[in-house]
Enzyme design. Structure first.
Site, PDB file in Angstrom:
ATOM      1  N   ARG A  49       0.173  -3.232  12.003  1.00 54.00           N
ATOM      2  CA  ARG A  49      -0.456  -4.080  10.976  1.00 54.00           C
ATOM      3  C   ARG A  49      -0.884  -3.298   9.745  1.00 54.00           C
ATOM      4  O   ARG A  49      -1.947  -3.499   9.181  1.00 54.00           O
ATOM      5  CB  ARG A  49      -1.609  -4.876  11.559  1.00 54.00           C
TER       6      ARG A  49
ATOM      7  N   GLU B  73       0.861  -1.186   0.000  1.00 52.30           N
ATOM      8  CA  GLU B  73       0.000   0.000   0.000  1.00 52.30           C
ATOM      9  C   GLU B  73       0.888   1.223   0.000  1.00 52.30           C
ATOM     10  O   GLU B  73       1.980   1.204   0.562  1.00 52.30           O
ATOM     11  CB  GLU B  73      -0.981  -0.003   1.183  1.00 52.30           C
TER      12      GLU B  73
ATOM     13  N   CYS C 162       6.929  -0.225  -1.778  1.00 47.68           N
ATOM     14  CA  CYS C 162       8.009  -1.158  -2.112  1.00 47.68           C
ATOM     15  C   CYS C 162       9.247  -0.977  -1.250  1.00 47.68           C
ATOM     16  O   CYS C 162       9.829  -1.961  -0.793  1.00 47.68           O
ATOM     17  CB  CYS C 162       8.369  -1.077  -3.590  1.00 47.68           C
TER      18      CYS C 162
ATOM     19  N   HIS D  19      11.799   1.780  -7.871  1.00 42.36           N
ATOM     20  CA  HIS D  19      11.344   0.562  -7.206  1.00 42.36           C
ATOM     21  C   HIS D  19      12.533  -0.084  -6.498  1.00 42.36           C
ATOM     22  O   HIS D  19      13.669   0.039  -6.945  1.00 42.36           O
ATOM     23  CB  HIS D  19      10.750  -0.393  -8.242  1.00 42.36           C
TER      24      HIS D  19
ATOM     25  N   ASP E 296      10.901  -9.927  -4.493  1.00 40.17           N
ATOM     26  CA  ASP E 296      10.192  -8.652  -4.535  1.00 40.17           C
ATOM     27  C   ASP E 296       8.835  -8.826  -3.869  1.00 40.17           C
ATOM     28  O   ASP E 296       7.931  -9.424  -4.427  1.00 40.17           O
ATOM     29  CB  ASP E 296      10.025  -8.202  -5.982  1.00 40.17           C
TER      30      ASP E 296
END
Length: 151
Positions: free
Chosen positions: A38, A11, A43, A101, A116
């Site tokens: 939680r 997210e 990334c 990324h 990943d």
């Protein structure tokens, strides 16, 4: 990887929210956000946490910067040529070709794997990187079987 993906979602709410300038890759902060509260993460956060876990378990895990590409190979080649990707001092990145990324490279039993956990439809298992592969050069191309291409 599949267990991590099942429990920790990708997210990117903080990237677009008011906290964006304050995103810090500090293991205590990332651990608190993702494990204790939680939450998911983008990334850099989830791969940072997963890489930390792999190293704690004794794996030779290293972080690498990557780019996400959903176009054709020909389009990718054109984009890389136009952006002069081979120049480490390139200041002409745009949203289409910037390396934005993070992935994890794992060395295990004379093999190299790409992990990943920081992508919405990430592979559910480590991807074996075909040999020979050269790391440390910004122009390195790594092609993974099943048409997953990482640069």
């Amino acid at each position: 990887i599949s267990a991590h993906l099942a429990e920790i979602p990708f997210e990117n709410l903080d990237v677009y929210g008011a906290d964006c300038p304050n995103i810090i890759l500090d293991i205590s902060q990332v651990y608190e956000k993702i494990i204790e509260r939680r939450r998911g993460g983008f990334c850099f956060e989830v791969n940072f946490l997963f890489g930390w876990l792999l190293r704690r378990l004794g794996f030779d895990a290293r972080y690498a910067i990557a780019r996400v590409w959903r176009g054709s190979q020909a389009d990718m080649d054109d984009c890389l040529e136009a952006s002069d990707i081979r120049s480490a001092q390139n200041d002409n990145w745009d949203g289409n070709n910037a390396p934005t990324h993070m992935v994890i490279i794992v060395h295990l039993d004379s093999q190299i794997y790409l992990c990943d956990v920081g992508f919405g439809d990430a592979p559910k298992a480590p991807l074996l990187i075909p040999q020979p592969a050269v790391f440390g050069d910004i122009s390195t191309d790594i092609t993974i079987p099943d048409d997953h291409t990482y640069r």
